[in-house]
Design a protein around this motif. Structure first.
Motif, PDB file in Angstrom:
ATOM      1  N   PHE A 206      -1.701  -0.993  -3.993  1.00  0.00           N
ATOM      2  CA  PHE A 206      -2.849  -0.183  -3.609  1.00  0.00           C
ATOM      3  C   PHE A 206      -2.342   1.212  -3.271  1.00  0.00           C
ATOM      4  CE2 PHE A 206      -3.899  -4.545  -2.378  1.00  0.00           C
ATOM      5  CZ  PHE A 206      -5.053  -4.725  -3.129  1.00  0.00           C
ATOM      6  N   CYS A 207      -3.123   2.222  -3.582  1.00  0.00           N
ATOM      7  CA  CYS A 207      -2.737   3.607  -3.339  1.00  0.00           C
ATOM      8  C   CYS A 207      -3.721   4.224  -2.356  1.00  0.00           C
ATOM      9  CB  CYS A 207      -2.728   4.373  -4.661  1.00  0.00           C
ATOM     10  SG  CYS A 207      -2.043   6.036  -4.534  1.00  0.00           S
ATOM     11  N   ALA A 208      -3.200   4.981  -1.392  1.00  0.00           N
ATOM     12  CA  ALA A 208      -4.041   5.609  -0.371  1.00  0.00           C
ATOM     13  C   ALA A 208      -3.479   6.974  -0.013  1.00  0.00           C
ATOM     14  CB  ALA A 208      -4.106   4.731   0.880  1.00  0.00           C
TER      15      ALA A 208
ATOM     16  N   ALA B 247      -0.922   1.606  -9.268  1.00  0.00           N
ATOM     17  CA  ALA B 247      -2.190   1.112  -8.723  1.00  0.00           C
ATOM     18  C   ALA B 247      -3.152   0.788  -9.855  1.00  0.00           C
ATOM     19  CB  ALA B 247      -2.801   2.137  -7.768  1.00  0.00           C
TER      20      ALA B 247
ATOM     21  N   MET C  69      -8.845  -3.880   0.779  1.00  0.00           N
ATOM     22  CA  MET C  69      -7.858  -4.490  -0.114  1.00  0.00           C
ATOM     23  C   MET C  69      -8.095  -5.986  -0.273  1.00  0.00           C
ATOM     24  SD  MET C  69      -4.361  -4.513   2.117  1.00  0.00           S
ATOM     25  CE  MET C  69      -4.242  -5.464   3.625  1.00  0.00           C
TER      26      MET C  69
ATOM     27  N   GLU D  94      -0.170   6.177  -8.421  1.00  0.00           N
ATOM     28  CA  GLU D  94      -1.482   5.993  -9.042  1.00  0.00           C
ATOM     29  C   GLU D  94      -1.387   5.166 -10.320  1.00  0.00           C
ATOM     30  OE1 GLU D  94      -2.814  10.048  -9.187  1.00  0.00           O
ATOM     31  OE2 GLU D  94      -3.132  10.085  -7.019  1.00  0.00           O
TER      32      GLU D  94
ATOM     33  N   ILE E   8       0.883  -1.168   0.000  1.00  0.00           N
ATOM     34  CA  ILE E   8       0.000   0.000   0.000  1.00  0.00           C
ATOM     35  C   ILE E   8       0.917   1.213   0.000  1.00  0.00           C
ATOM     36  CG2 ILE E   8      -1.728   1.354   1.234  1.00  0.00           C
ATOM     37  CD1 ILE E   8      -2.638  -1.228   2.618  1.00  0.00           C
TER      38      ILE E   8
ATOM     39  N   THR F 236      -7.275   7.975   4.111  1.00  0.00           N
ATOM     40  CA  THR F 236      -8.028   6.849   3.542  1.00  0.00           C
ATOM     41  C   THR F 236      -7.353   5.500   3.818  1.00  0.00           C
ATOM     42  OG1 THR F 236      -6.917   6.948   1.375  1.00  0.00           O
ATOM     43  CG2 THR F 236      -8.918   8.298   1.669  1.00  0.00           C
ATOM     44  N   LEU F 237      -6.308   5.497   4.629  1.00  0.00           N
ATOM     45  CA  LEU F 237      -5.559   4.264   4.875  1.00  0.00           C
ATOM     46  C   LEU F 237      -6.441   3.180   5.492  1.00  0.00           C
ATOM     47  CD1 LEU F 237      -2.933   2.694   4.722  1.00  0.00           C
ATOM     48  CD2 LEU F 237      -2.256   3.747   6.890  1.00  0.00           C
TER      49      LEU F 237
ATOM     50  N   GLU G 287      -9.674   2.665   5.241  1.00  0.00           N
ATOM     51  CA  GLU G 287     -10.577   2.112   4.236  1.00  0.00           C
ATOM     52  C   GLU G 287      -9.832   1.233   3.238  1.00  0.00           C
ATOM     53  OE1 GLU G 287     -10.449   5.438   4.957  1.00  0.00           O
ATOM     54  OE2 GLU G 287     -12.299   5.611   6.108  1.00  0.00           O
ATOM     55  N   THR G 288      -8.609   1.633   2.890  1.00  0.00           N
ATOM     56  CA  THR G 288      -7.804   0.843   1.955  1.00  0.00           C
ATOM     57  C   THR G 288      -7.457  -0.512   2.561  1.00  0.00           C
ATOM     58  OG1 THR G 288      -6.922   2.866   0.974  1.00  0.00           O
ATOM     59  CG2 THR G 288      -5.699   0.829   0.554  1.00  0.00           C
TER      60      THR G 288
END
Length: 172
Positions: free
Chosen positions: A129-131, A123, A143, A120, A103, A135-136, A138-139
């Motif tokens: 994954f990008c955060a 991702a 994921m 991005e 991430i 928003t970490l 939720e990521t």
């Protein structure tokens, strides 16, 4: 914790100061999300940051530790079950080449943030994954590591051949 498989999350900010990432990963919500995903340890490389994480977790099942710098983070990445990193290209590609789920958290405080473009794009290609710090959680919760595709470095042979031809050097 006896009989429980060690599943470590390694967090790296590189040589920068990225307190927002350290604070985000240390939040009760993110730690709870990591626990829910089966992670047992959280190791934070905090760089030049001034925010000091706590080694005491509100939930005693997540072991937390931190350090500032290391000559190499490769061994930590190899040991990790998940890497959460700043968007520096060195950290990104080292993690991807070691085949670890990643991430990338973009530092929105940087001016002319070309790092976000790299994160991005990778991702979008399903390599990571990008955060953002906010928003970490939720990521982590959303994921699906099975959706990630292995990263294969490009072959530079064609570029080298063109350069050699241009300069009149012998080429294969």
């Amino acid at each position: 914790m006896e009989g429980t498989e060690r599943r470590m999350v390694f967090v790296t900010v590189g040589t920068t100061c990225f307190d927002a990432l350290v604070k985000a990963v240390e939040s009760v919500e993110v730690k709870e999300a990591l626990l829910q995903r089966g992670y047992t340890h959280l190791l934070i490389q905090m760089g030049r940051g001034t925010y000091m994480p706590s080694r005491v977790s509100s939930n005693s099942t997540l072991q937390v530790d931190y350090f500032t710098f290391s000559p190499s983070i490769a061994d930590y990445i190899r040991e990790a079950s998940l890497v959460i990193s700043h968007a520096g290209s060195g950290s990104i590609f080292e993690t991807l080449q070691l085949g670890k789920p990643l991430i990338v958290v973009v530092n929105e405080d940087l001016m002319d943030n070309h790092q976000s473009e790299l994160a991005e794009e990778l991702a979008d290609r399903k390599h990571l994954f990008c955060a953002r710090p906010q928003t970490l959680q939720e990521t982590v919760e959303a994921m699906d590591l099975n959706t990630l595709l292995p990263y294969t470095p490009g072959d530079a042979k064609q570029v080298v051949t063109l350069i050699n031809k241009f300069f009149g050097f012998p080429f294969d």
